[in-house]
Design an enzyme around this catalytic site. Structure first.
Site, PDB file in Angstrom:
ATOM      1  N   ASP A 203       0.878  -1.173   0.000  1.00 11.33           N
ATOM      2  CA  ASP A 203       0.000   0.000   0.000  1.00 11.33           C
ATOM      3  C   ASP A 203       0.916   1.223   0.000  1.00 11.33           C
ATOM      4  O   ASP A 203       2.111   1.136   0.313  1.00 11.33           O
ATOM      5  CB  ASP A 203      -0.943   0.001   1.211  1.00 11.33           C
ATOM      6  CG  ASP A 203      -2.136   0.948   0.992  1.00 11.33           C
ATOM      7  OD1 ASP A 203      -2.102   1.724   0.017  1.00 11.33           O
ATOM      8  OD2 ASP A 203      -3.094   0.900   1.790  1.00 11.33           O
TER       9      ASP A 203
HETATM   10  C1  BGC Z   1      -4.893   3.497   0.139  1.00  8.96           C
HETATM   11  C2  BGC Z   1      -5.063   2.514  -0.997  1.00  8.96           C
HETATM   12  C3  BGC Z   1      -4.897   3.214  -2.316  1.00  8.96           C
HETATM   13  C4  BGC Z   1      -3.531   3.872  -2.358  1.00  8.96           C
HETATM   14  C5  BGC Z   1      -3.232   4.601  -3.650  1.00  8.96           C
HETATM   15  C6  BGC Z   1      -3.605   4.310  -0.006  1.00  8.96           C
HETATM   16  O1  BGC Z   1      -3.640   5.387   0.850  1.00  8.96           O
HETATM   17  O2  BGC Z   1      -4.903   2.815   1.361  1.00  8.96           O
HETATM   18  O3  BGC Z   1      -6.334   1.910  -0.896  1.00  8.96           O
HETATM   19  O4  BGC Z   1      -5.066   2.329  -3.368  1.00  8.96           O
HETATM   20  O5  BGC Z   1      -3.443   4.816  -1.309  1.00  8.96           O
HETATM   21  O6  BGC Z   1      -3.967   5.762  -3.774  1.00  8.96           O
END
Ligand code: BGC
Length: 761
Positions: A301
């Protein structure tokens, strides 16, 4: 392929000939890479990412902060009226506003591919500097309403259209679906997750993956795993038994991997029993690849930038969006031998395999012009796919065709169509409930519209504009009784909409205005109810939110109660379709709705366990949601799987046939009411006593009927395998199916078991 290589060999001196990606065995291509190229291949290109050029003096020049600090920063700046949003931090490459792009090595023919959010539709910037065109995307129904449809077919149809926008805007991998378990109703991201039950979550996610990937683009099932809260999400330690991990928190991912075959998986930020998910070899390699046969890539993530070398060794192929220190750790790890080069090469091979599947690699000429009109129509038709009718006393719904309606509540005029954070979508417009009712031909009390819109506009003029993190939420207008009475005098029926917003970065609060009604909302509801009933009229309450609130005291005051969730950009029209009876609601709750918050088994350990710092003990173990309500005989306000219809159904002829290890269960559903409708049938299984404590019953399969006309019947078919009946025995380190008698219940909800039969194993 051979030709290009020969051509290359003919015109270049032998020592400069590169073995090109796609033409040559992957190992040979990787063997030519320098260590710098290798380290770059496993990082997104946001390494070195700057704060926006207009960053205030004194701002750090490189992002090294974790995502929580970024959110705080962005929120504080937004609150001061700064136009910066998190998307300014994000991709600035080929697809502005995407979440990150991959590294390219042109001399080897390796292109950069684009990764973008999110679960309710593609999230990219809607406008581009120096470009007159717009790049809006469709805001599709969010996670909970998709799950509430209990209808994988519909989910696949909707996500097929969503995936077409991914393809036509030049993105290769959509960062969705999100299927973490609703352990607690206060998790801020429940709106984009599916359910408290892993079978429902897994089946919906598998359908979602199939729909998106039918376009030849990828998905990323997230957040793997045990990511049940936003509070301290970076590094909170979830202390959970292996049995609960496997039966509850991994089960949905297992189904999604095996049935949906997603191209990628996104690891979560949290720790599980002391080990970060992003560095967890057991989770990312042993279980995911070894046991389930996953053959795509795992990515972190965003900014889960713990230790790049450890993440690589654990089987986290791609570190997103890539930071300098992860680069350094990988390079140093190889140099000092703490990271095996074979592990790095394995991860690069996985990434190269992924790239080969993408539209970018295949040279797809995307249009930047998906058919947004057709998709809006699809959203309108399916925005009610999971609408749950909770109360319908004296058949107050559907409304009469020419009904005069007094429409109350801010959210009737400013409807929430999706959540915030990475699940937000930059849509071109939204249809509010008032507008939808008007479009459907109802006569509405115009004075109320004037009062609400000027109240909302005035409040919003003092608030920041809608952006990535923020949907300005105006506290409900305080209505004098005289105004309520005057409006009701002009109407046949009253509608009152209550809404809640939630999203990434924070959990919901156990306070008035969030889990509880504000005093103004409670008073408005009571006053509208009393005024309507005194005038011999009825009140319908609509709940416009991704999760649930406490409503125990209010239920007796309403005639109709409808959970409309967050149905996407055509919200008003989709909701009006249900209220007018054009669509007969057929959604059922994907969560248990407790009478009181304390009734949830996780209430004592959410978001932290008492006296702990950064530790949350999942002391409820496998007894999440209905498994707990059943075991402890707690009566909910509305049970898991509950939902009414404008018609009624009778179940008959429950049949089970075994074919090897597969069981096929059929049940006949008869429409005994006056209008056509669809019914969700749930199959709960009670296992025999064994060495382990078993839930009273567990969902093992479900099915949704076709539209059944009054008086007619349909057969609903559900299947499960013998292995699905197993419990995880930690002592034996294996799944065990106890011998004995299993009771199969065909049910209309977790509290409405209609027919049963048994099988012996
Ligand atoms: C989130 C993800 C997301 C990623 C990219 C993170 O903060 O937890 O779900 O896909 O950012 O934007």
């Amino acid at each position: 392929m051979g030709i290009s290589l020969m051509a290359l060999a003919a015109c270049a001196p032998a020592e400069q000939t590169k073995l090109m990606y796609g033409d040559q065995p992957m190992e040979d291509v990787i063997a030519q890479m320098t260590l710098d190229q290798k380290a770059n291949m496993v990082l997104g290109t946001a390494r070195g990412m700057m704060f926006p050029p207009d960053a205030a003096p004194g701002m750090p020049k490189r992002v090294t902060a974790n995502i929580d600090d970024l959110i705080k920063e962005a929120t504080e700046r937004a609150a001061k009226g700064d136009t910066m949003t998190i998307s300014t931090f994000m991709g600035t490459g080929r697809v502005p506003g995407d979440a990150a792009e991959g590294y390219a090595i042109e001399e080897l023919g390796i292109p950069s591919i684009a990764y973008a959010d999110g679960p309710a539709g593609l999230r990219i910037n809607p406008t581009r500097e120096g470009d007159e065109n717009t790049y809006y995307c469709t805001a599709f129904p969010t996670g909970t309403i998709l799950a509430a449809s209990w209808d994988p077919e519909t989910v696949e149809k909707v996500t097929k259209a969503m995936g077409n926008e991914v393809l036509e805007y030049g993105v290769d991998v959509l960062l969705a679906p999100a299927l973490n378990i609703h352990r607690n109703p206060l998790c801020g991201r429940n709106f984009e997750y599916y359910s408290e039950d892993p079978i429902l979550a897994g089946k919906i996610a598998a359908a979602y993956v199939k729909g998106i990937q039918s376009n030849g683009v990828g998905t990323s099932i997230k957040h793997y795993a045990v990511n049940s809260q936003e509070t301290m999400r970076n590094g909170i330690d979830a202390v959970v038994s292996e049995r609960a991990i496997r039966e509850i928190y991994l089960k949905g991912f297992e189904i999604a991997v095996k049935e949906g075959k997603p191209w990628t998986v996104m690891s979560s930020y949290n720790k599980i029993n002391g080990v970060l998910a992003s560095e967890n070899k057991w989770l990312l390699t042993d279980v995911l690849r070894g046991e389930w046969g996953f053959d795509g890539i795992v990515m972190t993530d965003w900014w889960a930038e713990e230790d790049g070398a450890r993440q690589q060794a654990a089987g986290n192929d791609l570190l997103m969006p890539g930071t300098q220190h992860q680069y350094d750790e990988i390079v140093n790890g190889i140099k000092n031998g703490s990271l095996a080069e074979a592990d790095l090469d394995r991860n690069i091979a996985n990434i190269l395999n992924l790239i080969q599947k993408t539209p970018t690699y295949k040279g797809y000429k995307y249009s930047n012009k998906p058919d947004l009109k057709a998709h809006a129509q699809l959203v309108r038709e399916n925005g009610s796919c999971g609408t749950v009718l909770l109360e319908n006393k004296d058949n107050v719904l559907p409304l009469a065709a020419n009904a005069k309606v007094a429409v109350f509540g801010n959210a009737s005029y400013d409807t929430f169509v999706g959540g915030t954070g990475s699940g937000n979508v930059n849509r071109a417009y939204k249809v509010n409930i008032y507008e939808g009712l008007k479009n459907a031909g109802f006569t509405l009390v115009e004075e109320l519209e004037k009062a609400y819109t000027s109240f909302i506009d005035a409040a919003k003029s003092k608030m920041v504009a809608e952006s990535f993190w923020i949907t300005p939420s105006v506290a409900d207008m305080n209505l004098p009784i005289s105004q309520i009475k005057a409006a009701i005098a002009k109407a046949d029926v009253a509608i009152y909409t209550i809404s809640r917003q939630a999203g990434e970065g924070a959990d919901r609060k156990l306070e008035k205005g969030d889990y509880y009604l504000t005093d103004v909302e409670a008073t408005n509801l009571k006053n509208i109810s009393e005024a309507a009933h005194a005038a011999g009229k009825k009140l319908v309450v609509l709940l416009n939110m991704g999760s649930i609130i406490e409503l125990t005291e209010q239920v007796p005051l309403v005639d109709g109660l409808v959970h409309v969730f967050m149905p996407g950009q055509e919200a008003g029209n989709s909701i009006a379709d249900v209220l007018s009876g054009k669509v007969n609601p057929s959604g059922k709750l994907p969560m248990t709705w407790a009478k009181a918050y304390k009734d949830y088994s996780s209430a004592v350990d959410f978001p932290l366990s008492p006296g702990e710092d950064r530790v949350v003990k999942y002391t409820e173990d496998i007894f999440v949601g209905y498994r707990h309500f059943d075991k402890n005989k707690v009566e909910p306000l509305y049970p898991f799987g509950y939902g009414k219809s404008y018609t009624t159904f009778e179940y008959a002829n429950l049949n089970v046939k075994a074919n090897g290890d597969t069981y096929t269960v059929t049940v006949e559903v008869k429409n005994t009411g006056k209008v056509a409708g669809r019914e969700v049938v749930q199959l709960y299984v009670s296992a025999p006593k064994g060495n382990l404590e078993k839930p009273v019953k567990e969902l093992k399969a479900f099915g949704k009927s076709a539209l059944i006309k009054p008086g007619e019947k349909a057969v609903v078919t559900m299947t499960f395998k013998k292995a699905d009946l197993a419990s995880y025995d930690e002592a034996k380190k294996q799944w065990v199916v106890d011998p004995g008698t299993y009771t199969l219940n065909a049910a209309a909800s977790a509290a409405d078991l209609r027919l049963n039969t048994t099988i012996k194993l």
